[in-house]
Structures are given as C-alpha cells and as structure tokens.
Design an enzyme around this catalytic site. Sequence first.
Site, PDB file in Angstrom:
ATOM      1  N   ASP A  29       0.825  -1.207   0.000  1.00  0.00           N
ATOM      2  CA  ASP A  29       0.000   0.000   0.000  1.00  0.00           C
ATOM      3  C   ASP A  29       0.865   1.266   0.000  1.00  0.00           C
ATOM      4  OD1 ASP A  29      -2.351   1.320  -0.053  1.00  0.00           O
ATOM      5  OD2 ASP A  29      -2.908   0.921   2.018  1.00  0.00           O
ATOM      6  N   GLU A  76     -11.966  -4.981  -5.667  1.00  0.00           N
ATOM      7  CA  GLU A  76     -12.475  -3.614  -5.476  1.00  0.00           C
ATOM      8  C   GLU A  76     -11.689  -2.589  -6.309  1.00  0.00           C
ATOM      9  OE1 GLU A  76     -11.850  -5.763  -2.833  1.00  0.00           O
ATOM     10  OE2 GLU A  76     -13.986  -6.257  -2.788  1.00  0.00           O
ATOM     11  N   ASN A  77     -10.471  -2.955  -6.722  1.00  0.00           N
ATOM     12  CA  ASN A  77      -9.628  -1.990  -7.459  1.00  0.00           C
ATOM     13  C   ASN A  77     -10.181  -1.611  -8.836  1.00  0.00           C
ATOM     14  OD1 ASN A  77      -6.429  -3.202  -6.142  1.00  0.00           O
ATOM     15  ND2 ASN A  77      -7.716  -1.512  -5.439  1.00  0.00           N
TER      16      ASN A  77
HETATM   17  C1  FPP Z   1      -1.646   0.059  -3.661  1.00  0.00           C
HETATM   18  O1  FPP Z   1      -1.173   1.396  -3.585  1.00  0.00           O
HETATM   19  C2  FPP Z   1      -1.031  -0.651  -4.795  1.00  0.00           C
HETATM   20  C3  FPP Z   1      -1.703  -1.252  -5.830  1.00  0.00           C
HETATM   21  C4  FPP Z   1      -3.163  -1.287  -5.919  1.00  0.00           C
HETATM   22  C5  FPP Z   1      -0.982  -1.901  -6.950  1.00  0.00           C
HETATM   23  C6  FPP Z   1       0.187  -2.726  -6.542  1.00  0.00           C
HETATM   24  C7  FPP Z   1       0.809  -3.321  -7.732  1.00  0.00           C
HETATM   25  C8  FPP Z   1       2.141  -3.387  -7.960  1.00  0.00           C
HETATM   26  C9  FPP Z   1       3.165  -2.868  -7.031  1.00  0.00           C
HETATM   27  C10 FPP Z   1       2.624  -4.047  -9.207  1.00  0.00           C
HETATM   28  C11 FPP Z   1       2.923  -5.517  -8.963  1.00  0.00           C
HETATM   29  C12 FPP Z   1       3.265  -6.187 -10.236  1.00  0.00           C
HETATM   30  C13 FPP Z   1       3.263  -7.526 -10.455  1.00  0.00           C
HETATM   31  C14 FPP Z   1       3.509  -8.063 -11.797  1.00  0.00           C
HETATM   32  C15 FPP Z   1       2.984  -8.485  -9.415  1.00  0.00           C
HETATM   33  P1  FPP Z   1      -2.228   2.571  -3.770  1.00  0.00           P
HETATM   34  O2  FPP Z   1      -2.336   2.896  -5.229  1.00  0.00           O
HETATM   35  O3  FPP Z   1      -3.528   2.183  -3.143  1.00  0.00           O
HETATM   36  O4  FPP Z   1      -1.533   3.731  -3.003  1.00  0.00           O
HETATM   37  P2  FPP Z   1      -2.279   4.886  -2.180  1.00  0.00           P
HETATM   38  O5  FPP Z   1      -3.004   4.193  -1.055  1.00  0.00           O
HETATM   39  O6  FPP Z   1      -1.145   5.727  -1.710  1.00  0.00           O
HETATM   40  O7  FPP Z   1      -3.190   5.571  -3.129  1.00  0.00           O
END
Ligand code: FPP
Length: 249
Positions: A29, A76-77
């Site tokens: 996160d 949910e994403n």
């Molecule tokens: C949450 O941060 C992160 C995600 C929803 C995406 C995570 C995906 C990756 C790191 C890529 C992984 C790749 C592979 C191929 C496995 P957020 O966007 O919710 O951050 P925020 O809470 O600060 O908005």
Amino acid sequence: MTAKQTLLQELPTDLERGRLPKHVAVIMDGNGRWAKRQGLPRIMGHRRGVDALKDLLRCCRDWGVGALTAYAFSTENWGRPLEEVEFLMTLFERVLRQELREMMQEDVRINFVGNLGALPRSLQTEIDRAVTATQQNQGIQFTVATNYGGRQEILQACRAIASQVQAGQLEPDQIDESIFERHLYTAGICDPDLLIRTSGEMRLSNFLLWQMAYAELYITDTLWPDFDRTQFHQALVAYQQRDRRFGKL
Ligand code: FPP
C-alpha cells in the site's frame, strides 16, 4: 540494488533461520501517496512498487523464506479511474513478459490467485505462459493475487462444495477444513505466517481472509516503494519476538 541492500544479501545474524516465517504475505500500500510526495503521477508509484516487490522476492529467496504472496489487484480496485486500471493491467503484463527469464534463472515458481477469467485476454496469456514455464522451479513460491477478493474466494469454494453435495459425491458432515482448503485458490500453499502491510493502514482489505486466521500482522508507516531489505529485516525481527500460541497456552 543499493549498497545497503547488497550488504544484506546474507540472513542478518540477529535472525534465527529456524524461526523464519515459511510464508510472507504483503499488502503493497502507498504507491499513489509515494508518487504524490515526489510530485509524480500515481502510476510512477506503481512502477517503483514493482522494483520494491522484485527486491523483496529476491530477499525472501536469499534469506530462505519459502513463499511470498503479494496483493497486486483486488476485486475492489476496478473502481479506480479507468486509466489507472488500464495502466496496472498493462504493467502486470509487461512485468511478466520482461521478468520471465530472470524468474527461471532465480528458480522462482510463480502462480496467480483470484478471478483470473475476468482479466484482459492478453494478460491471461502471459499468466498462463509464466505459470507453465516456472512450475518445476523450487527456489521460492511466488503468488500474485490479481482480481482477488477473500469473500469471493470463500463463496466460490462454497459453491463448488455445494455442487459436490448436490451430485451426491460428498456428505455435508464430511466437509472439514482440509476439504474446504482444497477448494480455495491457494490449495496446496501453506497459510501465511506473517502479513506485512505498508503505509500505516490497519486493515485486511479482503485479503486471504480464511488463510490469515493465525497470521502475525506487521504494519509499517513506510510507503510501499520505500519498503526495502532493511525494512523487511525489521519486520522479521518483530515477527521473531512474537509468541505464537495458536489459541493455546
Ligand atoms: C496500492 O497502492 C497498490 C496497488 C493497488 C498496486 C500494486 C501493484 C504493484 C506494485 C505491481 C505488482 C506487479 C506484479 C507483476 C505483481 P495505492 O495505489 O492504493 O496507493 P495509495 O493508497 O497511496 O493511493
């Protein structure tokens, strides 16, 4: 890898090898917030997030943690802006294509959990290719939760078991934890011992609800792109200080 990370290739001496978690799960996160703090678009946070994940995977393998599961995309994403969803789908696909050779070299066995049938066709093709190519690898089991929801996983297991009962193949009394687990996406993978969540949020967010029953939780304020070997080391020190009783005395 940074100089500090290179120094941490061996298991740090303050960790007991025999008491490492067998399986670590991560909720990655804080990518968006990390990008915002740097004055960058959110997608740059996801890009850096991939680097952090790659280093954690390598670190788990170097230090002898047998399994890592990462929450890449929840059911949910889909509610995020279309352009971010499309970016993430393309990113997953590209990373899989680019990293396959390295996963083979590093003996990584990759698999995916979630409702994969609803993912873009081209991503499904890359997933199939990577899962098939790496299935004999034994260095580390790497599971990526994509279009994953814990409640949905439990529901689909219930439906599958109910169908077996309806077909007369199973008696309701026979349904026990081991039968139930065989119908989860994670069948055959041991439950996580440690869940790490970055960016200070104290929620499970529908992640591995059944499997996490006895997981130790480690929450850090660090944003995911900044989570490195030093941070992982701290998480493992905290884990080894816990007294895991599994409900017993
Ligand atoms: C949450 O941060 C992160 C995600 C929803 C995406 C995570 C995906 C990756 C790191 C890529 C992984 C790749 C592979 C191929 C496995 P957020 O966007 O919710 O951050 P925020 O809470 O600060 O908005």
